[in-house]
Design an enzyme around this catalytic site. Structure first.
Site, PDB file in Angstrom:
ATOM      1  N   LYS A  30     -14.766  -7.976  -0.142  1.00  0.00           N
ATOM      2  CA  LYS A  30     -13.523  -8.677   0.213  1.00  0.00           C
ATOM      3  C   LYS A  30     -12.659  -7.799   1.120  1.00  0.00           C
ATOM      4  O   LYS A  30     -12.162  -8.255   2.148  1.00  0.00           O
ATOM      5  CB  LYS A  30     -12.736  -9.011  -1.058  1.00  0.00           C
ATOM      6  N   ASN A  31     -12.500  -6.541   0.737  1.00  0.00           N
ATOM      7  CA  ASN A  31     -11.575  -5.676   1.481  1.00  0.00           C
ATOM      8  C   ASN A  31     -12.122  -5.227   2.827  1.00  0.00           C
ATOM      9  O   ASN A  31     -11.402  -4.609   3.613  1.00  0.00           O
ATOM     10  CB  ASN A  31     -11.180  -4.458   0.643  1.00  0.00           C
ATOM     11  N   ARG A 100      -1.104 -10.493   0.569  1.00  0.00           N
ATOM     12  CA  ARG A 100      -0.381  -9.570   1.450  1.00  0.00           C
ATOM     13  C   ARG A 100      -1.261  -8.989   2.563  1.00  0.00           C
ATOM     14  O   ARG A 100      -0.754  -8.539   3.589  1.00  0.00           O
ATOM     15  CB  ARG A 100       0.356  -8.487   0.671  1.00  0.00           C
ATOM     16  N   CYS A 124       4.976  -7.613  -5.324  1.00  0.00           N
ATOM     17  CA  CYS A 124       3.805  -8.226  -5.938  1.00  0.00           C
ATOM     18  C   CYS A 124       3.650  -7.616  -7.320  1.00  0.00           C
ATOM     19  O   CYS A 124       4.371  -6.686  -7.677  1.00  0.00           O
ATOM     20  CB  CYS A 124       2.555  -8.026  -5.093  1.00  0.00           C
ATOM     21  N   ARG A 129       4.874  -2.111  -2.836  1.00  0.00           N
ATOM     22  CA  ARG A 129       3.923  -2.203  -1.738  1.00  0.00           C
ATOM     23  C   ARG A 129       4.548  -2.533  -0.378  1.00  0.00           C
ATOM     24  O   ARG A 129       4.283  -3.585   0.210  1.00  0.00           O
ATOM     25  CB  ARG A 129       2.838  -3.244  -2.057  1.00  0.00           C
ATOM     26  N   PRO A 130       5.396  -1.663   0.137  1.00  0.00           N
ATOM     27  CA  PRO A 130       5.995  -1.925   1.448  1.00  0.00           C
ATOM     28  C   PRO A 130       4.978  -1.819   2.588  1.00  0.00           C
ATOM     29  O   PRO A 130       3.857  -1.353   2.384  1.00  0.00           O
ATOM     30  CB  PRO A 130       7.058  -0.832   1.570  1.00  0.00           C
ATOM     31  N   VAL A 131       5.390  -2.260   3.796  1.00  0.00           N
ATOM     32  CA  VAL A 131       4.515  -2.145   4.973  1.00  0.00           C
ATOM     33  C   VAL A 131       5.196  -1.293   6.054  1.00  0.00           C
ATOM     34  O   VAL A 131       4.921  -1.445   7.234  1.00  0.00           O
ATOM     35  CB  VAL A 131       4.117  -3.537   5.539  1.00  0.00           C
ATOM     36  N   ASP A 132       6.079  -0.391   5.614  1.00  0.00           N
ATOM     37  CA  ASP A 132       6.829   0.424   6.574  1.00  0.00           C
ATOM     38  C   ASP A 132       5.922   1.264   7.478  1.00  0.00           C
ATOM     39  O   ASP A 132       6.227   1.505   8.647  1.00  0.00           O
ATOM     40  CB  ASP A 132       7.829   1.330   5.825  1.00  0.00           C
ATOM     41  N   GLN A 133       4.778   1.695   6.948  1.00  0.00           N
ATOM     42  CA  GLN A 133       3.879   2.538   7.755  1.00  0.00           C
ATOM     43  C   GLN A 133       3.202   1.740   8.868  1.00  0.00           C
ATOM     44  O   GLN A 133       2.927   2.273   9.940  1.00  0.00           O
ATOM     45  CB  GLN A 133       2.809   3.198   6.871  1.00  0.00           C
ATOM     46  N   ASP A 320      -8.701   0.192  -7.735  1.00  0.00           N
ATOM     47  CA  ASP A 320      -9.208  -1.163  -7.999  1.00  0.00           C
ATOM     48  C   ASP A 320     -10.248  -1.196  -9.123  1.00  0.00           C
ATOM     49  O   ASP A 320     -10.676  -2.273  -9.538  1.00  0.00           O
ATOM     50  CB  ASP A 320      -9.812  -1.762  -6.716  1.00  0.00           C
ATOM     51  N   ILE A 342      -1.836   5.579  -7.353  1.00  0.00           N
ATOM     52  CA  ILE A 342      -1.686   4.825  -6.101  1.00  0.00           C
ATOM     53  C   ILE A 342      -0.571   3.781  -6.194  1.00  0.00           C
ATOM     54  O   ILE A 342       0.252   3.662  -5.295  1.00  0.00           O
ATOM     55  CB  ILE A 342      -3.017   4.131  -5.705  1.00  0.00           C
ATOM     56  N   ARG A 412      -9.326 -15.001  -6.412  1.00  0.00           N
ATOM     57  CA  ARG A 412      -8.924 -14.438  -5.131  1.00  0.00           C
ATOM     58  C   ARG A 412      -9.976 -13.462  -4.622  1.00  0.00           C
ATOM     59  O   ARG A 412     -10.203 -13.371  -3.423  1.00  0.00           O
ATOM     60  CB  ARG A 412      -7.599 -13.667  -5.276  1.00  0.00           C
TER      61      ARG A 412
HETATM   62  C1  UD1 Z   1      -5.780  -1.804  -0.065  1.00  0.00           C
HETATM   63  C2  UD1 Z   1      -6.721  -2.739  -0.761  1.00  0.00           C
HETATM   64  C3  UD1 Z   1      -6.406  -2.804  -2.255  1.00  0.00           C
HETATM   65  C4  UD1 Z   1      -6.394  -1.396  -2.851  1.00  0.00           C
HETATM   66  C5  UD1 Z   1      -5.498  -0.469  -2.040  1.00  0.00           C
HETATM   67  C6  UD1 Z   1      -5.592   0.982  -2.511  1.00  0.00           C
HETATM   68  C7  UD1 Z   1      -7.242  -4.331   0.978  1.00  0.00           C
HETATM   69  C8  UD1 Z   1      -7.123  -5.718   1.514  1.00  0.00           C
HETATM   70  N1  UD1 Z   1      -6.600  -4.053  -0.151  1.00  0.00           N
HETATM   71  O1  UD1 Z   1      -4.466  -2.336  -0.207  1.00  0.00           O
HETATM   72  O2  UD1 Z   1      -7.397  -3.599  -2.887  1.00  0.00           O
HETATM   73  O3  UD1 Z   1      -5.925  -1.458  -4.177  1.00  0.00           O
HETATM   74  O4  UD1 Z   1      -5.865  -0.500  -0.654  1.00  0.00           O
HETATM   75  O5  UD1 Z   1      -6.897   1.420  -2.450  1.00  0.00           O
HETATM   76  O6  UD1 Z   1      -7.942  -3.508   1.546  1.00  0.00           O
HETATM   77  N2  UD1 Z   1       2.385   2.061   1.109  1.00  0.00           N
HETATM   78  C9  UD1 Z   1       3.663   2.247   1.585  1.00  0.00           C
HETATM   79  N3  UD1 Z   1       3.952   1.823   2.862  1.00  0.00           N
HETATM   80  C10 UD1 Z   1       3.033   1.211   3.654  1.00  0.00           C
HETATM   81  C11 UD1 Z   1       1.738   1.036   3.156  1.00  0.00           C
HETATM   82  C12 UD1 Z   1       1.439   1.479   1.879  1.00  0.00           C
HETATM   83  O7  UD1 Z   1       4.533   2.772   0.892  1.00  0.00           O
HETATM   84  O8  UD1 Z   1       3.363   0.841   4.786  1.00  0.00           O
HETATM   85  C13 UD1 Z   1       2.027   2.546  -0.256  1.00  0.00           C
HETATM   86  C14 UD1 Z   1       1.700   1.402  -1.200  1.00  0.00           C
HETATM   87  O9  UD1 Z   1       2.853   0.857  -1.798  1.00  0.00           O
HETATM   88  C15 UD1 Z   1       0.788   2.100  -2.190  1.00  0.00           C
HETATM   89  C16 UD1 Z   1       0.035   3.111  -1.327  1.00  0.00           C
HETATM   90  O10 UD1 Z   1       0.833   3.288  -0.166  1.00  0.00           O
HETATM   91  O11 UD1 Z   1       1.528   2.781  -3.156  1.00  0.00           O
HETATM   92  C17 UD1 Z   1      -1.365   2.684  -0.909  1.00  0.00           C
HETATM   93  O12 UD1 Z   1      -1.328   1.381  -0.422  1.00  0.00           O
HETATM   94  P1  UD1 Z   1      -2.346   0.827   0.664  1.00  0.00           P
HETATM   95  O13 UD1 Z   1      -3.508   1.738   0.827  1.00  0.00           O
HETATM   96  O14 UD1 Z   1      -1.597   0.449   1.888  1.00  0.00           O
HETATM   97  O15 UD1 Z   1      -2.849  -0.509  -0.025  1.00  0.00           O
HETATM   98  P2  UD1 Z   1      -3.294  -1.812   0.716  1.00  0.00           P
HETATM   99  O16 UD1 Z   1      -3.839  -1.465   2.055  1.00  0.00           O
HETATM  100  O17 UD1 Z   1      -2.214  -2.829   0.634  1.00  0.00           O
END
Ligand code: UD1
Length: 437
Positions: A30-31, A100, A124, A129-133, A320, A342, A412
């Protein structure tokens, strides 16, 4: 939405304590599927993906791609995406809030069309789980980004209309963040260096497809990825890697039920951390090029040994797999510490496991699990995707009947899970409840 609503009502009924035996086929990851599908937006030529898993997140992203103007056709496990006619650049809140990973369209839309409007995911079940990066990285590549009315509104602000290469160091390792930036950089002008990049096999799989599409990428699988942008990318055909989390879930289920299961279509090289822990717990593991066999029908103590784990980025123990491995520890001999590094709120399954008779204490990011000889079936509720999988593993090991509610979370991310488990000898049934009942 009708199918989704129907699934909301479904439950799983499991009568436990049947040892799983036999062979099961793993689906595509899936990922990996989700970023690969998003990558199809980078070209006007068709992208054909084989080994696509059939699950709700793939359907949700297909729907999103169609809403942008792409053609998406699925035949069996082949998914063909033609993004030649894309003329919308928006991912709505309705779609992003259910998944997301929809944010993965941001980088490709911006890189190919110079604009994108993508809803912020919001909170969630497993934390903020922000997307700031993602945003910071795209800004470094020359995008003009504002957040307004709950949407990320992005435009390419450079004179040439193309993103431009940059040196980006992400504050933390982010999987979809790395993927978004890789896709954007593939069509940028000049060279991009992503430092602190995620090393997950799914990131490597994306690099593999992008390269087939004509991208110039080096270093995938390490924490430094170097991309030299090209003006355009072409169509390609690609086979998606096996779902290491699905594989791991079957292995945990086999161990928890003291069974003997071979998972075909797996890649043992992606499972090192988990296989080490399963061996430590007493399982006998053998592997071939594309299969893993777990035998637990002759455990020395009649039960798995308790094994502590700490989740970390790949190649460490995957977050996961945390819930499923905790389920094994619930019936193990001894006590184990499970530490989640994580996500901030990923112990939602604990109270449900306790309803099955597990003995678990939570202290911040760590749980202490004291194994009991036997769990007992009960009514429980799924709270997120992998938590649901943990409950399934526990229910398969428990004495009596467990009814798991809200399995739309499971749908899902797992392709025909109950069908596959039933073929291994599990007593598992989907109870469909009609809407309104
Ligand atoms: C992906 C996987 C998910 C897995 C996760 C960690 C997919 C579709 N999903 O989720 O199944 O559990 O990796 O292995 O591939 N973070 C920030 N800012 C950002 C991005 C991330 O603070 O802009 C934080 C997140 O809140 C979290 C950590 O970084 O604490 C890791 O998150 P991330 O690797 O981004 O997870 P996803 O890519 O959403």
């Amino acid at each position: 939405m009708a199918a989704g609503f129907q699934a909301v009502m479904d439950k799983l009924k499991i009568i436990g304590q049947r040892a799983l035996h036999g062979t099961v086929q793993a689906s595509g990851a899936k990922n990996a599927a989700l970023p690969l599908m998003a990558a199809a937006l980078l070209t006007a030529e068709p992208v054909l993906l084989h080994n696509t898993p059939q699950l709700m997140d793939v359907r949700t992203l297909s729907k999103l791609l169609r809403s942008l103007g792409a053609q998406v056709e699925q035949q069996g496990d082949a998914l063909r995406i033609d993004a030649a006619a894309v003329d919308h650049y928006e991912a709505s809140y309705d779609l992003v809030k259910t998944m997301r990973a929809s944010v993965l369209v941001l980088g490709p839309l911006l890189a190919r069309f110079g604009q994108a409007r993508v809803s912020l995911p919001g909170g969630c079940a497993i934390g903020a789980r922000p997307v700031d990066q993602h945003i910071k990285g795209l800004q470094a590549l020359g995008a003009d980004i504002v957040v307004e009315h709950g949407y990320i509104v992005a435009r390419v602000a450079t004179p040439s209309g193309r993103l431009r290469g940059a040196h980006i160091t992400t504050d933390m390792v982010t999987v979809t963040g790395t993927e978004n930036l890789m896709m954007a950089a593939a069509l940028a002008e000049g060279e991009t260096l992503i430092d602190n990049a995620a090393r997950e096999p799914e990131v490597v799989d994306l690099a593999c497809l992008l390269r087939r599409m004509g991208a110039q990428i080096r270093g995938e699988g390490t924490s430094q990825i170097r991309i030299t942008g090209v003006p355009r990318l072409r169509g390609a055909t690609h086979r998606i890697i096996p779902d290491r989390i699905e594989v791991g879930t079957f292995l945990c289920a086999a161990l928890a039920t003291r069974g003997d299961v071979t998972v075909q279509g797996a890649d043992p090289a992606h499972q090192d951390a988990l296989l080490d822990k399963l061996r430590e717990a007493g399982a006998q593991i053998t592997t071939g090029d594309d299969w893993i066999r777990l035998r637990a029908d002759a455990l020395p103590a009649g039960r798995p040994r308790a094994v502590s784990v700490r989740t970390t980025e790949y190649p460490g123990f995957a977050t996961d797999m945390q819930a499923q491995f905790m389920a094994v520890n619930c019936i193990a001999d001894g006590a184990a510490r499970i530490t989640e590094t994580i996500f901030e709120n990923r112990f939602m399954h604990v109270q449900e496991l306790v309803r099955l008779g597990a003995q678990i204490d939570i202290d911040g990011h760590t749980c202490v699990v004291r194994g009991v000889p036997q769990l007992s079936g009960a009514n429980v509720m799924a709270t997120d995707l992998r938590a649901s999988a943990g409950l399934v593993v526990a229910a398969l090991a428990a004495e009596g009947q467990t009814l798991i509610d809200r399995i739309y979370h499971l749908d899902r991310g797992y392709d025909a899970m109950e069908v596959k488990l039933r073929a291994l000898g599990a007593d598992i049934e989907r109870i469909k409840t009609s809407p309104g009942a």
